[in-house]
Design a protein around this motif. Structure first.
Motif, PDB file in Angstrom:
ATOM      1  N   VAL A 152       1.534  -2.634   0.953  1.00  0.00           N
ATOM      2  CA  VAL A 152       1.270  -1.593   1.949  1.00  0.00           C
ATOM      3  C   VAL A 152       0.936  -2.212   3.305  1.00  0.00           C
ATOM      4  O   VAL A 152       1.443  -1.765   4.349  1.00  0.00           O
ATOM      5  CB  VAL A 152       0.124  -0.683   1.475  1.00  0.00           C
ATOM      6  CG1 VAL A 152      -0.292   0.283   2.571  1.00  0.00           C
ATOM      7  CG2 VAL A 152       0.552   0.089   0.233  1.00  0.00           C
ATOM      8  N   GLU A 153       0.109  -3.244   3.307  1.00  0.00           N
ATOM      9  CA  GLU A 153      -0.275  -3.864   4.580  1.00  0.00           C
ATOM     10  C   GLU A 153       0.924  -4.513   5.266  1.00  0.00           C
ATOM     11  O   GLU A 153       1.085  -4.390   6.485  1.00  0.00           O
ATOM     12  CB  GLU A 153      -1.370  -4.901   4.331  1.00  0.00           C
ATOM     13  CG  GLU A 153      -2.717  -4.275   3.962  1.00  0.00           C
ATOM     14  CD  GLU A 153      -3.752  -5.314   3.588  1.00  0.00           C
ATOM     15  OE1 GLU A 153      -3.395  -6.522   3.596  1.00  0.00           O
ATOM     16  OE2 GLU A 153      -4.908  -4.941   3.295  1.00  0.00           O
ATOM     17  N   ASP A 154       1.763  -5.212   4.493  1.00  0.00           N
ATOM     18  CA  ASP A 154       2.957  -5.813   5.093  1.00  0.00           C
ATOM     19  C   ASP A 154       3.883  -4.739   5.658  1.00  0.00           C
ATOM     20  O   ASP A 154       4.462  -4.901   6.745  1.00  0.00           O
ATOM     21  CB  ASP A 154       3.699  -6.644   4.047  1.00  0.00           C
ATOM     22  CG  ASP A 154       2.946  -7.905   3.670  1.00  0.00           C
ATOM     23  OD1 ASP A 154       2.008  -8.278   4.408  1.00  0.00           O
ATOM     24  OD2 ASP A 154       3.268  -8.523   2.636  1.00  0.00           O
ATOM     25  N   ALA A 155       4.030  -3.623   4.911  1.00  0.00           N
ATOM     26  CA  ALA A 155       4.883  -2.546   5.396  1.00  0.00           C
ATOM     27  C   ALA A 155       4.313  -1.928   6.664  1.00  0.00           C
ATOM     28  O   ALA A 155       5.060  -1.616   7.609  1.00  0.00           O
ATOM     29  CB  ALA A 155       5.046  -1.484   4.308  1.00  0.00           C
ATOM     30  N   ASP A 156       2.985  -1.773   6.731  1.00  0.00           N
ATOM     31  CA  ASP A 156       2.374  -1.182   7.920  1.00  0.00           C
ATOM     32  C   ASP A 156       2.534  -2.082   9.147  1.00  0.00           C
ATOM     33  O   ASP A 156       2.683  -1.592  10.268  1.00  0.00           O
ATOM     34  CB  ASP A 156       0.890  -0.911   7.663  1.00  0.00           C
ATOM     35  CG  ASP A 156       0.681   0.286   6.743  1.00  0.00           C
ATOM     36  OD1 ASP A 156       1.631   1.084   6.588  1.00  0.00           O
ATOM     37  OD2 ASP A 156      -0.430   0.423   6.185  1.00  0.00           O
ATOM     38  N   VAL A 157       2.477  -3.395   8.933  1.00  0.00           N
ATOM     39  CA  VAL A 157       2.692  -4.313  10.064  1.00  0.00           C
ATOM     40  C   VAL A 157       4.100  -4.145  10.626  1.00  0.00           C
ATOM     41  O   VAL A 157       4.314  -4.077  11.847  1.00  0.00           O
ATOM     42  CB  VAL A 157       2.441  -5.766   9.624  1.00  0.00           C
ATOM     43  CG1 VAL A 157       2.914  -6.743  10.701  1.00  0.00           C
ATOM     44  CG2 VAL A 157       0.963  -5.988   9.335  1.00  0.00           C
TER      45      VAL A 157
ATOM     46  N   ILE B 168       6.962   8.495   1.113  1.00  0.00           N
ATOM     47  CA  ILE B 168       7.867   9.551   0.670  1.00  0.00           C
ATOM     48  C   ILE B 168       8.957   8.867  -0.135  1.00  0.00           C
ATOM     49  O   ILE B 168       9.741   8.087   0.421  1.00  0.00           O
ATOM     50  CB  ILE B 168       8.472  10.327   1.851  1.00  0.00           C
ATOM     51  CG1 ILE B 168       7.377  11.013   2.655  1.00  0.00           C
ATOM     52  CG2 ILE B 168       9.494  11.343   1.353  1.00  0.00           C
ATOM     53  CD1 ILE B 168       7.898  11.773   3.868  1.00  0.00           C
ATOM     54  N   SER B 169       8.943   9.123  -1.438  1.00  0.00           N
ATOM     55  CA  SER B 169       9.811   8.370  -2.345  1.00  0.00           C
ATOM     56  C   SER B 169       9.438   6.895  -2.213  1.00  0.00           C
ATOM     57  O   SER B 169       8.268   6.546  -2.315  1.00  0.00           O
ATOM     58  CB  SER B 169      11.288   8.639  -2.012  1.00  0.00           C
ATOM     59  OG  SER B 169      12.129   7.999  -2.950  1.00  0.00           O
ATOM     60  N   SER B 170      10.403   6.028  -1.974  1.00  0.00           N
ATOM     61  CA  SER B 170      10.100   4.605  -1.829  1.00  0.00           C
ATOM     62  C   SER B 170      10.023   4.179  -0.369  1.00  0.00           C
ATOM     63  O   SER B 170      10.017   2.983  -0.068  1.00  0.00           O
ATOM     64  CB  SER B 170      11.168   3.768  -2.547  1.00  0.00           C
ATOM     65  OG  SER B 170      12.454   4.015  -2.000  1.00  0.00           O
ATOM     66  N   TYR B 171       9.953   5.151   0.559  1.00  0.00           N
ATOM     67  CA  TYR B 171       9.937   4.854   1.988  1.00  0.00           C
ATOM     68  C   TYR B 171       8.505   4.993   2.511  1.00  0.00           C
ATOM     69  O   TYR B 171       7.851   6.029   2.329  1.00  0.00           O
ATOM     70  CB  TYR B 171      10.864   5.788   2.765  1.00  0.00           C
ATOM     71  CG  TYR B 171      12.297   5.714   2.308  1.00  0.00           C
ATOM     72  CD1 TYR B 171      13.070   4.579   2.563  1.00  0.00           C
ATOM     73  CD2 TYR B 171      12.888   6.773   1.618  1.00  0.00           C
ATOM     74  CE1 TYR B 171      14.383   4.501   2.148  1.00  0.00           C
ATOM     75  CE2 TYR B 171      14.200   6.701   1.197  1.00  0.00           C
ATOM     76  CZ  TYR B 171      14.948   5.566   1.451  1.00  0.00           C
ATOM     77  OH  TYR B 171      16.237   5.482   1.030  1.00  0.00           O
ATOM     78  N   ARG B 172       8.038   3.948   3.163  1.00  0.00           N
ATOM     79  CA  ARG B 172       6.731   3.984   3.836  1.00  0.00           C
ATOM     80  C   ARG B 172       6.971   4.488   5.251  1.00  0.00           C
ATOM     81  O   ARG B 172       7.872   3.999   5.958  1.00  0.00           O
ATOM     82  CB  ARG B 172       6.132   2.575   3.879  1.00  0.00           C
ATOM     83  CG  ARG B 172       4.773   2.470   4.563  1.00  0.00           C
ATOM     84  CD  ARG B 172       3.673   3.003   3.719  1.00  0.00           C
ATOM     85  NE  ARG B 172       2.355   2.798   4.330  1.00  0.00           N
ATOM     86  CZ  ARG B 172       1.227   3.293   3.856  1.00  0.00           C
ATOM     87  NH1 ARG B 172       1.247   4.028   2.758  1.00  0.00           N
ATOM     88  NH2 ARG B 172       0.079   3.067   4.469  1.00  0.00           N
ATOM     89  N   TYR B 173       6.184   5.486   5.673  1.00  0.00           N
ATOM     90  CA  TYR B 173       6.396   6.060   6.995  1.00  0.00           C
ATOM     91  C   TYR B 173       5.154   5.905   7.859  1.00  0.00           C
ATOM     92  O   TYR B 173       4.045   5.721   7.360  1.00  0.00           O
ATOM     93  CB  TYR B 173       6.772   7.542   6.888  1.00  0.00           C
ATOM     94  CG  TYR B 173       5.633   8.438   6.441  1.00  0.00           C
ATOM     95  CD1 TYR B 173       4.718   8.961   7.358  1.00  0.00           C
ATOM     96  CD2 TYR B 173       5.476   8.779   5.100  1.00  0.00           C
ATOM     97  CE1 TYR B 173       3.675   9.768   6.962  1.00  0.00           C
ATOM     98  CE2 TYR B 173       4.434   9.601   4.693  1.00  0.00           C
ATOM     99  CZ  TYR B 173       3.536  10.086   5.620  1.00  0.00           C
ATOM    100  OH  TYR B 173       2.501  10.884   5.223  1.00  0.00           O
ATOM    101  N   ALA B 174       5.366   5.988   9.174  1.00  0.00           N
ATOM    102  CA  ALA B 174       4.287   5.986  10.163  1.00  0.00           C
ATOM    103  C   ALA B 174       4.642   6.982  11.245  1.00  0.00           C
ATOM    104  O   ALA B 174       5.777   6.996  11.741  1.00  0.00           O
ATOM    105  CB  ALA B 174       4.090   4.594  10.749  1.00  0.00           C
ATOM    106  N   VAL B 175       3.691   7.827  11.599  1.00  0.00           N
ATOM    107  CA  VAL B 175       3.887   8.848  12.621  1.00  0.00           C
ATOM    108  C   VAL B 175       3.067   8.458  13.850  1.00  0.00           C
ATOM    109  O   VAL B 175       1.845   8.308  13.766  1.00  0.00           O
ATOM    110  CB  VAL B 175       3.455  10.237  12.115  1.00  0.00           C
ATOM    111  CG1 VAL B 175       3.667  11.283  13.203  1.00  0.00           C
ATOM    112  CG2 VAL B 175       4.231  10.612  10.857  1.00  0.00           C
ATOM    113  N   THR B 176       3.735   8.264  14.977  1.00  0.00           N
ATOM    114  CA  THR B 176       3.058   7.915  16.237  1.00  0.00           C
ATOM    115  C   THR B 176       3.442   8.949  17.285  1.00  0.00           C
ATOM    116  O   THR B 176       4.619   9.308  17.422  1.00  0.00           O
ATOM    117  CB  THR B 176       3.452   6.513  16.704  1.00  0.00           C
ATOM    118  OG1 THR B 176       4.892   6.423  16.801  1.00  0.00           O
ATOM    119  CG2 THR B 176       2.965   5.462  15.720  1.00  0.00           C
ATOM    120  N   SER B 177       2.444   9.414  18.027  1.00  0.00           N
ATOM    121  CA  SER B 177       2.678  10.458  19.028  1.00  0.00           C
ATOM    122  C   SER B 177       2.150  10.004  20.379  1.00  0.00           C
ATOM    123  O   SER B 177       1.163   9.267  20.468  1.00  0.00           O
ATOM    124  CB  SER B 177       1.989  11.767  18.617  1.00  0.00           C
ATOM    125  OG  SER B 177       2.461  12.214  17.357  1.00  0.00           O
TER     126      SER B 177
END
Length: 419
Positions: free
Chosen positions: A37-42, A134-143
């Motif tokens: 998770v941390e690697d994906a968030d980076v 969502i499923s196997s996709y890590r998402y990030a929402v930035t506004s």
């Protein structure tokens, strides 16, 4: 009893091992998952800072100008493999301030088309969390003031590796548990053998001593009776006969308890009218309660039948009533209740009591336990093993027996027996 001790030893050992394995494997898998998770968030942070794309290597040498990555993101990117932009599968959807789709970038992934990307993005925006799966996709929402960017990173390979490791670790742990269980079954007998031998010697001593005491006790009682016939009634002879009777009763109780613990006491399980048996036993205590100035009430539901040993249930009822009479004060109250509750029968004996504490209830079924030290043999005639025998009888009938305090001044013993 030794068999039960062996089973408990194996069960406690296996539970301890299971707790240790769960702690170890849980920690390892949790750390593994957090790293994914941390690697994906980076990576998602890098994509979000660059409008859904990886920056070109030349941009990393620029300052913190407009469109260039921040120092922290530059540091993270330099630490990663140069092949990361080519190995990652990602896509992004840009919304304007009115929530309308402006751009969709699916050029770096083949499994998601434009329509699917928009559907994923709207689902991500509908959630309260700015990051997630969502499923196997890590998402990030930035506004920002211009709109909302939703970036997705395909973590399928990493998650697949994680789940494979999780399954493998669970399987290895299960096989290890099975191997340890087999070893425990094979060697637990040797481990508890000293305890078993000591207990067996103690049981044999009680049984042998009990049988050896019966003969001299019978002779003493007979001699006292002959002397009483010869010289007449005498307080000393009466005391000898009374104490001889108590010793004989104690000896018989110890032998019976030892046999019950080892399963040597054979119970004759038949269907019998337990209402009549309990009623007859209760009736025999009515006169005794009256002579002691104690109030005795019984409420017995008629026509109840139990599959069990009639003599054992009669003994159980007698033990509970005898205990209630002995340890209730003068002018106290004793109540016996027999009723059916669902698929169980409940036999309850309640008596007013003095000095009973919650701590004493924890040991009330222990052998030779006397909760109140002031209850000397002069005040209460008893050996402290009656309730232990009662517990053995209840266990033999696959029931439960519990003692509780009511209003701080009444003791309630409840026996639950399956119909």
């Amino acid at each position: 009893m030794i068999r039960k001790l062996r089973v408990k030893f194996i069960a406690m050992s296996m539970l301890s091992l299971l707790a240790v394995l769960l702690a170890i494997m849980g920690s390892v898998n949790l750390v593994n998952y957090r790293e994914i998770v941390e690697d994906a968030d980076v990576v998602l942070d890098i994509l979000a800072d660059n409008n859904g794309e990886f920056p070109r290597q030349g941009d990393l040498k620029q300052g913190d100008g407009i469109g260039s990555p921040s120092d922290s993101i530059q540091g993270e990117l330099r630490e990663m493999s140069p092949e990361l932009p080519y190995e990652s599968r990602y896509f992004s959807v840009q919304f304007n301030s009115e929530g309308e789709v402006e751009t969709v970038d699916t050029g770096k992934i083949a499994a998601v088309d434009t329509a699917a990307a928009i559907e994923y993005a709207r689902e991500a925006m509908s959630r309260s969390a700015e990051r997630g799966f969502i499923s196997s996709y890590r998402y990030a929402v930035t506004s920002d003031e211009n709109g909302t960017l939703v970036t997705f990173l395909d973590c399928g390979r990493n998650l697949s590796t994680f789940y494979t490791f999780l399954k493998a670790s669970c399987a290895i742990s299960a096989m290890g548990m099975a191997a340890v269980l087999l070893l425990m079954i094979l060697f637990s007998g040797r481990i508890i053998r000293p305890v078993a031998e000591s207990y067996d010697k103690q049981r044999r001593f009680i049984t042998d001593a009990g049988h050896e005491l019966k003969t001299p006790l019978t002779i003493i009682d007979a001699d006292a009776e002959v002397l009483e016939m010869d010289i007449g009634e005498n307080e000393w002879l009466q005391d000898i006969r009374r104490q001889t009777g108590r010793l004989a009763e104690l000896t018989g109780a110890l032998i019976a308890l030892a046999r019950m613990e080892e399963g040597e006491e054979r119970f004759q399980m038949i269907d019998f009218p337990i209402s009549d048996v309990v009623g007859e036993t209760a009736q025999s205590f009515q006169a005794l309660a009256k002579t002691q100035n104690k109030r005795f009430e019984s409420r017995i539901q008629p026509m109840l039948t139990l599959h069990g040993d009639e003599n054992a249930i009669r003994q159980l009822t007698g033990i509970l009533l005898d205990n209630a009479l002995k340890y209730s004060p003068e002018g106290g109250e004793i109540a016996l209740t027999l009723e059916q509750s669902g698929r169980n029968l409940r036999l309850m004996v309640r008596n007013t009591a003095e000095g009973v504490t919650q701590e004493s209830l924890e040991h009330i079924f222990d052998r030779f336990y006397r909760g109140d030290p002031s209850r000397s043999s002069d005040r209460v005639e008893g050996h402290g093993i009656g309730l232990s025998i009662a517990q053995m009888i209840v266990n033999a009938h696959r029931g439960k027996i519990v003692a509780t305090l009511q209003d701080g001044n009444a003791l309630l013993i409840t026996v639950t027996l399956p119909v």
